[in-house]
Each structure stands twice: as structure tokens, then as C-alpha cells.
Design a protein around this motif. Structure first.
Motif, PDB file in Angstrom:
ATOM      1  N   ALA A  35      -4.245   3.905   2.505  1.00  0.00           N
ATOM      2  CA  ALA A  35      -5.050   2.811   2.497  1.00  0.00           C
ATOM      3  C   ALA A  35      -4.981   0.986   2.232  1.00  0.00           C
ATOM      4  O   ALA A  35      -5.584   0.820   3.122  1.00  0.00           O
ATOM      5  N   ILE A  36      -3.780   1.054   1.660  1.00  0.00           N
ATOM      6  CA  ILE A  36      -2.960  -0.585   1.570  1.00  0.00           C
ATOM      7  C   ILE A  36      -2.895  -0.796   3.737  1.00  0.00           C
ATOM      8  O   ILE A  36      -3.355  -1.775   4.050  1.00  0.00           O
ATOM      9  N   ALA A  50     -13.221   8.818   5.443  1.00  0.00           N
ATOM     10  CA  ALA A  50     -12.462  10.232   5.944  1.00  0.00           C
ATOM     11  C   ALA A  50     -10.861   9.397   6.726  1.00  0.00           C
ATOM     12  O   ALA A  50      -9.851  10.146   6.947  1.00  0.00           O
ATOM     13  N   ASP A  51     -10.504   7.904   7.053  1.00  0.00           N
ATOM     14  CA  ASP A  51      -9.445   7.709   7.821  1.00  0.00           C
ATOM     15  C   ASP A  51      -8.208   7.519   6.883  1.00  0.00           C
ATOM     16  O   ASP A  51      -7.352   7.981   7.253  1.00  0.00           O
ATOM     17  N   ILE A  52      -8.955   7.440   5.580  1.00  0.00           N
ATOM     18  CA  ILE A  52      -8.246   7.268   4.249  1.00  0.00           C
ATOM     19  C   ILE A  52      -6.986   8.729   4.471  1.00  0.00           C
ATOM     20  O   ILE A  52      -5.711   8.509   4.443  1.00  0.00           O
ATOM     21  N   VAL A 117       1.100  -8.235   5.159  1.00  0.00           N
ATOM     22  CA  VAL A 117       0.377  -7.156   4.397  1.00  0.00           C
ATOM     23  C   VAL A 117      -0.079  -7.050   3.368  1.00  0.00           C
ATOM     24  O   VAL A 117      -1.466  -7.699   3.497  1.00  0.00           O
ATOM     25  N   VAL A 118       0.511  -8.230   2.777  1.00  0.00           N
ATOM     26  CA  VAL A 118      -0.098  -9.332   1.546  1.00  0.00           C
ATOM     27  C   VAL A 118      -0.628  -9.946   1.834  1.00  0.00           C
ATOM     28  O   VAL A 118      -2.062  -9.993   1.716  1.00  0.00           O
ATOM     29  N   ILE A 119      -0.077 -10.292   2.758  1.00  0.00           N
ATOM     30  CA  ILE A 119      -1.612 -11.591   3.718  1.00  0.00           C
ATOM     31  C   ILE A 119      -2.964 -11.043   4.174  1.00  0.00           C
ATOM     32  O   ILE A 119      -4.355 -11.368   4.186  1.00  0.00           O
ATOM     33  N   GLU A 120      -2.937  -9.929   4.440  1.00  0.00           N
ATOM     34  CA  GLU A 120      -3.971  -8.666   5.574  1.00  0.00           C
ATOM     35  C   GLU A 120      -4.747  -8.711   3.759  1.00  0.00           C
ATOM     36  O   GLU A 120      -6.220  -8.245   4.565  1.00  0.00           O
ATOM     37  N   MET A 121      -4.311  -8.669   2.760  1.00  0.00           N
ATOM     38  CA  MET A 121      -4.813  -7.738   2.259  1.00  0.00           C
ATOM     39  C   MET A 121      -5.448  -8.963   1.332  1.00  0.00           C
ATOM     40  O   MET A 121      -6.897  -8.579   0.940  1.00  0.00           O
ATOM     41  N   LEU A 122      -4.952  -9.565   1.598  1.00  0.00           N
ATOM     42  CA  LEU A 122      -5.943 -11.308   0.888  1.00  0.00           C
ATOM     43  C   LEU A 122      -6.721 -11.608   1.770  1.00  0.00           C
ATOM     44  O   LEU A 122      -7.760 -11.145   1.195  1.00  0.00           O
TER      45      LEU A 122
END
Length: 223
Positions: A35-36, A50-52, A117-122
Motif C-alpha cells: 500500500a505504501i 483491488a490494486d493493493i 517514499v516518506v515525502i510522497e506519503m506526506l
């Protein structure tokens, strides 16, 4: 059949049998990883359950048994990431100098995911904050709020021990100020996808400079 042949037969039989089933904790970890990855690649609105499930190699029914929605998954992913960001002092670190104690508290300890990845999650959470305000509040408490709370406790301890000269009503603002000095403004990183993030060495150097400047302003002065 010889003993060696028996062992070989048993090993072959196990390999041909059903694959090892993951326990619930392993399935949850796999789903969160997938998911992340997807949220950081596409954003919350462009990812379906469904994607996950497809990325995790499981059915949607199995996925829904673990998490009820994308938003719940995003919140769980953030919670897991936040648990590794900052840590309190261990008992054996209590006797270190105040400078070293602050250095430990202000050291970012991310998991194996890249800073990008952390920045994109933010970015994903900020985009969803209007629809899910509680998630935005949780994010604030997990990052800056968490380390500021740890710092307030340590500065209170240092003030009682005479290591710093700060009134109790000044400590909360001082903790927030130190967090800002160490980590700076994250908005440019969120706004500019091509911005080059500071290296771990640059982050450590900024942290140490900020602590030195801060302590120079709050340590007791000889009268």
C-alpha cells in the motif's frame, strides 16, 4: 531405506507440499508495504483496494479481512512509519551529556524506505487531509509533535538539574524552536518533486549546529 535417504525423502516431500502460510502479522506487513508503495507512486485517489490486493498477491476478500478501506491502510502505514522516526532515551543513555541526549532524541531513525517514499506519503496525506482531517492531525502528532514532546520532557529534566536556565513556562516554546532549527521547513520539499533532499551527513551536521546554538542560548551564565 537408509537414514540419509529418509531425510532426503522427507525434505523433498515438504518442498512438494503446500507452501508455508503467512501468519496475520506477516500478511499485514506485506499489505502495508504494498500500500505504501502504491500510495507513494500514484496518490491515494488513484489506488484501489483491488490494486493493493493485486500487488500483495492476495484476494480482495483477504485484504478486507485485514483493512476496511484505503484510508485505514494509509493511517496504519503512517503509524508504522512513525514508530521508527524518533525514540526516547534508553536508561543507559541518561548519564550522557545534555548535548548528547538532545542529539539522540533529534536523530531521525527512518525504516528501510527511502526519504523520497516518506515525502510522497506526506504529500498523499496532505492531499487527503481536507476529507480526512483526523488523519492530518495524527500525522502532525506522529512527527514534529512526537519529537517535541520528547524534547519537552528532557528540557524539563535538564532545567531541574540546573543544566539549562529556562523557566517552566518557556520550555514548550523552546522545544518547538529546537525542532524547527534542526529540521527546518519541509514545505519546499513537498512542493518541489525535483528538490534534492539533504544527505544523512548534511542532516547530522545541521542537527549538531542547531543543538550547539540552542544550548549556547539556554545554558546558565556565570554571574
Amino acid at each position: 531405506m537408509t537414514e540419509g535417504a529418509d531425510r532426503k525423502f522427507d525434505a523433498t516431500t515438504r518442498k512438494r507440499g503446500r507452501p508455508k502460510q503467512m501468519c496475520q502479522a506477516e500478511r499485514e506487513a506485506l499489505v502495508l508495504d504494498c500500500a505504501i508503495e502504491l500510495f507513494s507512486e500514484r496518490g491515494l485517489e488513484n489506488v484501489t483496494m483491488a490494486d493493493i490486493a493485486r500487488r500483495a498477491g492476495m484476494s480482495k476478500r483477504t485484504l478486507y479481512d485485514l483493512y476496511r478501506s484505503r484510508e485505514e491502510l494509509l493511517g496504519a502505514g503512517l503509524s508504522r512509519m512513525s514508530r521508527t522516526l524518533f525514540r526516547p532515551l534508553r536508561p543507559d543513555e541518561r548519564e550522557a551529556s545534555l548535548e548528547e541526549r538532545l542529539r539522540i532524541l533529534l536523530t531521525l531513525n527512518p525504516d528501510k524506505k527511502s526519504p523520497a517514499v516518506v515525502i510522497e506519503m506526506l504529500r498523499t496525506v496532505i492531499a487527503a487531509a481536507r476529507s480526512f482531517p483526523e488523519m492530518g492531525r495524527r500525522l502532525s502528532n506522529m512527527g514534529p509533535g512526537q519529537v517535541a514532546s520528547l524534547l519537552r520532557e528532557e528540557l524539563e529534566h535538564a532545567a531541574r538539574a540546573g543544566e539549562i536556565d529556562l523557566a517552566s513556562e518557556e520550555i514548550s516554546a523552546a522545544a518547538d524552536l529546537l525542532v524547527d532549527m534542526v529540521f527546518g521547513d519541509t514545505i519546499p520539499c513537498l512542493l518541489d518533486p525535483n528538490r534534492i533532499l539533504r544527505s544523512p551527513e548534511e542532516k547530522a551536521a545541521r542537527r549538531d549546529r542547531a543543538i550547539a546554538i540552542f544550548l549556547n542560548g539556554v545554558r546558565p551564565r556565570d554571574k
